[in-house]
Scaffold this active site. Structure first.
Site: not given
Ligand SMILES: CC(=O)Nc1ccn([C@H]2C[C@H](O)[C@@H](CO)O2)c(=O)n1
Length: 106
Positions: A20, A23, A73
């Site tokens: 990941k 954000t 993500e």
């Protein structure tokens, strides 16, 4: 300058494994700067679990979220949109924060 960010603990493993790397946040977290190093805490318990460096921060609208963002993500686009909607039910304008994991203490 605020040098901390929180993530829901369910994302900790993906962040620590490097899966990941972005954000999506609302504009209340638009004060971060590219190059800034941040301490990363769990939202639920405030436990420090990582340090990251911000690569870029840019505005993005909900409808602009795409497959590349979902990949960054480590989830499907459907899941990403669902997560963003759960966290920010009424927001359409966000910031996309791209980051890299760093090991050195800050
Ligand atoms: C915990 C907190 O304060 N806020 C957030 C906001 C977002 N995230 C994660 C969820 C998704 O992976 C992306 C999209 O917003 O960022 C989060 O962990 N914590």
């Amino acid at each position: 300058m605020k040098n901390k960010i929180t993530f829901f603990s369910r994302f900790e493993a993906d962040i620590l494994s490097g899966k990941k790397t972005i954000t999506i946040r609302d504009k209340s977290e638009a004060y971060f700067l590219a190059g800034q190093q941040l301490c990363v805490f769990t939202h639920e318990t405030g436990r420090l679990f990582a340090h990251i460096r911000i690569i870029s921060i840019s505005p993005i609208r909900f409808e602009q979220l795409n497959e590349q963002h979902a990949q960054q993500e480590n989830m499907s686009l459907h899941a990403l949109k669902q997560v963003v909607r759960e966290i920010y039910p009424f927001e359409n304008e966000f910031v996309l924060i791209e980051f890299e994991l760093i090991n050195e203490p800050i």
